[in-house]
Structures are given as C-alpha cells and as structure tokens.
Design a protein around this motif. Structure first.
Motif, short mmCIF file in Angstrom:
data_model
loop_
_atom_site.label_atom_id
_atom_site.label_comp_id
_atom_site.label_asym_id
_atom_site.label_seq_id
_atom_site.Cartn_x
_atom_site.Cartn_y
_atom_site.Cartn_z
N PHE B 108 -39.38 11.04 -34.75
CA PHE B 108 -39.96 9.88 -34.08
C PHE B 108 -40.04 8.74 -35.08
O PHE B 108 -40.42 8.93 -36.23
CB PHE B 108 -41.36 10.22 -33.58
CG PHE B 108 -42.07 9.06 -32.94
CD1 PHE B 108 -41.70 8.61 -31.69
CD2 PHE B 108 -43.11 8.43 -33.61
CE1 PHE B 108 -42.35 7.53 -31.11
CE2 PHE B 108 -43.76 7.34 -33.03
CZ PHE B 108 -43.38 6.90 -31.78
N LEU B 109 -39.64 7.54 -34.62
CA LEU B 109 -39.64 6.38 -35.51
C LEU B 109 -40.65 5.34 -35.02
O LEU B 109 -40.41 4.65 -34.04
CB LEU B 109 -38.23 5.76 -35.54
CG LEU B 109 -38.06 4.54 -36.43
CD1 LEU B 109 -38.27 4.89 -37.90
CD2 LEU B 109 -36.67 3.93 -36.24
N PRO B 110 -41.80 5.24 -35.68
CA PRO B 110 -42.75 4.19 -35.30
C PRO B 110 -42.17 2.83 -35.67
O PRO B 110 -41.40 2.73 -36.63
CB PRO B 110 -44.00 4.49 -36.16
CG PRO B 110 -43.73 5.77 -36.86
CD PRO B 110 -42.26 6.01 -36.85
N LYS B 111 -42.56 1.82 -34.91
CA LYS B 111 -42.02 0.49 -35.18
C LYS B 111 -42.33 0.05 -36.61
O LYS B 111 -43.46 0.14 -37.06
CB LYS B 111 -42.62 -0.52 -34.20
CG LYS B 111 -41.58 -1.52 -33.79
CD LYS B 111 -41.84 -2.27 -32.54
CE LYS B 111 -40.49 -2.53 -31.88
NZ LYS B 111 -40.55 -2.61 -30.48
#
Lengths: 141, 312
Positions: B108-111
C-alpha cells in the motif's frame, strides 16, 4: 469532505454495499455539493488483498473519509496510514442517498482500528483467505 | 468424476525431468492415514538392509512423521526462508510501480509516502524486479525447516512447515533441493508425500519415476484413490496401487477396478496384521521387528518389485 460510499450501483439511488473491499462501486461524494463520481472497483473480484487495493484507489483519488459496512484488518491499516477516516455500520437496506443523509445527521462516528487483528475483523480476514486468495498463497512456492 | 485436465506435453516433460540419474520412488495417497509413511519407511529399510544407499524424503511437511516411525531424532536443521520486501525509504521515489506489480495486493502506498507491506506476501519478488530505484532489500521470513538425519542405515530428509506459515510447497521444494544436491551418493530416493492432490503433493512428486498410491478399502479410500490416480495420469507418472488394511478378504474388487481404469494394477495387498500395529507403537519398522510376519514378507516382495522396475 470527499466521502466514499461503497455501493452496489453507479449513483446515489443504488443500495449501499456493506463490504468495503468487495463492493462493486465506490461513490465519491462531495458532502457539500453532493456531486457524485462513481468508480468501478477493480478489486471486487481480486483474489487477495481487495481491501488494500480498495484503500489504494481511494487514496489515489484524494478521498478523505469512507462510509461502509465493515473494513477488514489490512484495509484498516491502509486507511489509517493514508489518514482516511472510516465510518462503519451502514444499513445494507439503505440507498447511498439515505446513507449520506444519516451520515449528515451524525449517525456514524469515525472509528479508529475498528477491526483489530484477531478481533471481530478476523471473520472477514478468514473469508478472504479461504477463497481464491488462499489457493494462490499456498500454491506459489 | 470431473473431466481430467490435459496438460501441454512440454509441462509434463518438464515435470518429469531431473538433473541426475538416481531414480525417485513416490509414495502418496489421496486419503490421509492410509499408511503412506509405513509403506515408505518399510521399503526404505528393506532396501537399505539389502545394501542399497537409500534417501527417504519425508515431504509431508505439514505433519512429518517418518522420523517417529523410525524412532529417530531429527538432526542438522536448516531454515527455509522466503524473501520479504523491505523498502529503503531514501531511495524510494513513491512511483507506485511495485503497487501495480504485486499480484496479492500486499503493498500500500500512502500519498507522498513509501510502500508499506500490509497484506500477505508470498515472496515472489515482483516488486524487486519492477523497482527502477532498486529500493527493495530482502528481509528473510522463515517458513519452515529441513533436516538431514543419517540413521538406521538410511538417510532421512525431513521438511517441516512453521505453524501458521502457508508456504508448504516452498518447504517441499527446499527439502527436495537439499536432498538432490547429494543425489550422486544415493541409489534411490523415496519421497513420502502429504495426502491429497494439491500443490504440496504435486511438488513432492515432481521428477518421480514410479509412484505407489496407497489406499484402504473403505469408500473414502476408493474415492480418494481415484483422485490421486487421476493426478498421476495428468502428469503421466507410472503408478502402482498398494492396498493397506485389506480386511475382510475378498473386498478388494472395487480397488482393482479403479486401478484398471487408470491402466495400472494393485502391486501389494497388506492384511490387517497385529505385528504391524506393534511395530508402529514401538517405532521399529515391521520389516525389522517381525521380519517373518505376513506384512514384512509383502513389503520385501514389494521392495524387490520396485527395485526391479526402477533397475537399481
């Protein structure tokens, strides 16, 4: 606020879908103007990690809050990491519009880590693992 | 009976290929608890007692118990690990290519952030491959162990999955790789598999020259024999059926019929024999504890037939 409602259809007259990662549509609603954008959820049929994938889509779209039924443990972590507020417990009998109305009345309260690992969220996690996802995981050495 | 899947001949050929000449005998079953390990252990001991250099591979990594039947303690453990991605946050530019590459949606890539490993990773390392910044490093996650124990005149290779790990097939592969590195030292490999027709069993049987499908006479045994013989058909592995606990006599007809349907035959029929139960409890293979018992004699004949068929 850019609110995502998990739904069974493309507009506000559609029923909500209480499943976060598996809902066929995300309705991205501006709670001020009620402008609604429907996003088909490609993760609804994903073998594994649907919740994380869904959280990724919402993050990339700049969503600030989610209104849904239940969020699984992995997705809870993702949403927290993204700083997206989570409101759980929508009534599956409601349309998206009705859910928004209730939301505006303050029926739902933001949850923090509602579905902890090993807690009630485990049920969801189990379902995911025993489906196609589990097959994948085990079969790939 | 579901339609039998046809595999491309290249896949079958690749499945049968091996890099050494030492023959491999598989011992498997559709149903659990039918006596696979008993058969494997007794054949291994019999052949070892006849001077063959035998390696017994206990590939039932979810519940390995050949060592228990031999009454020996496992030695020489080696860990089996898979590589988990760890992000070097200074190198990562947050491009998101790894997010798209992960088939399990585990990243998962958080902004504005760097990827987080939140879901289940099976160690495929696709993220390592696509990363333009070379920002991933491997962090080992232990999924099991292998053991190599020389005792009782034979060498036992055992695989053991770490409880809660899912990578059974990975442990089976690592176990076979460890044993096969020493292929030149052995006259025969005997691979004892898990029951069933799933990927652990398939990986365990990869490269087998002959497979013994063990069964009992119950409807469950017959049903699951059909399944395992179908699997062996798919991979075109020569097989023989071994019937265990054949009691009362005269009820083996359905098993013979199933074997015939799959163009094979019943090679051995083991009666219900007290000596077998006693040897089981004492953890001494029946072939050594009661060499004159009916079971031991049948195992001897079976071992002889196998040795002849595999030309060892």
């Amino acid at each position: 606020m850019k609110l995502c409602i998990t739904a069974t259809g493309k507009d506000l007259s559609a029923r909500v879908d209480p499943r976060f990662g598996r809902a066929p549509y995300f309705l991205l609603v501006d709670t001020e103007t009620l402008h609604c954008e429907a996003v088909a959820n490609p993760a609804s049929a994903t073998g594994q990690g649907a919740g994380i994938k869904a959280a990724q889509i919402l993050t990339d779209r700049g969503v600030t809050a989610v209104l849904t039924g239940t969020v699984g443990p992995n997705a809870v972590e993702a949403l927290q990491a993204a700083g997206i507020k989570t409101y759980e417990g929508v009534d599956p009998g409601d349309t998206a519009q009705e859910a928004i109305d209730r939301f505006k009345q303050g029926t739902f309260s933001a949850s923090s880590a509602v579905s902890p690992r090993g807690g009630c969220g485990q049920g969801l996690g189990f379902g995911r693992k025993d489906g196609l996802g589990r097959g994948w995981g085990r079969c790939r050495p | 009976m579901p339609a039998v899947k046809k595999l491309a001949p290249e896949i079958v050929a690749a499945f049968q290929r091996k890099k050494f000449t030492t023959p491999i005998l598989g011992v498997t079953s559709g149903k659990g608890g039918v006596g696979k390990t008993t058969v494997a252990v007794n054949l291994a001991c019999n052949l070892a007692d006849h001077g063959y250099k035998v390696a017994l591979i206990d590939a039932d990594v979810d519940a390995p118990n050949a060592a228990l039947l031999l009454g020996i303690a496992l030695e020489n453990p080696e860990p089996v690990s898979i590589g988990m991605p760890e992000v070097n946050t200074e190198r990562c530019t947050g491009c998101g290519l790894c997010i798209d590459a992960c088939r399990l949606n585990a990243l998962f890539l958080p902004k504005g952030g760097t990827p987080l490993l939140l879901g289940q990773c099976n160690g495929c390392e696709a993220c390592f491959l696509v990363c333009p910044e070379d920002a991933f490093t491997r962090k080992a996650r232990m999924v099991g162990s292998t053991y190599c124990t020389a005792s009782c005149g034979l060498t036992l290779f055992t695989g053991e999955l770490t409880p809660t790990a899912e990578e059974s097939a990975g442990v089976v592969k690592a176990l076979k790789a460890r044993a096969f590195r020493q292929a030149a030292e052995f006259d025969l490999f005997i691979v004892d598999t898990s029951p069933g027709t799933h990927c652990n069993v398939i990986f365990a049987l990869e490269g087998a020259d002959l497979v013994l499908a063990v069964t009992e006479l119950s409807p469950l045994g017959a049903h699951d024999l059909e399944l395992i013989l179908s699997l062996l058909d798919i991979f075109a592995i020569p097989s023989r059926v071994v019937v265990n606990r054949a009691e009362p006599p005269g009820t083996t007809e359905p098993i013979h019929a199933i074997a015939a349907l799959h163009h094979t035959r019943v090679q051995a029929t083991l009666p219900l024999d007290d000596s077998l139960v006693k040897s089981y409890v004492e953890a001494v293979p029946v072939i050594r504890m009661f060499p004159q018992s009916s079971c031991a004699l049948i195992f001897s004949e079976l071992a002889e037939a196998v040795a002849k068929e595999l030309a060892i």
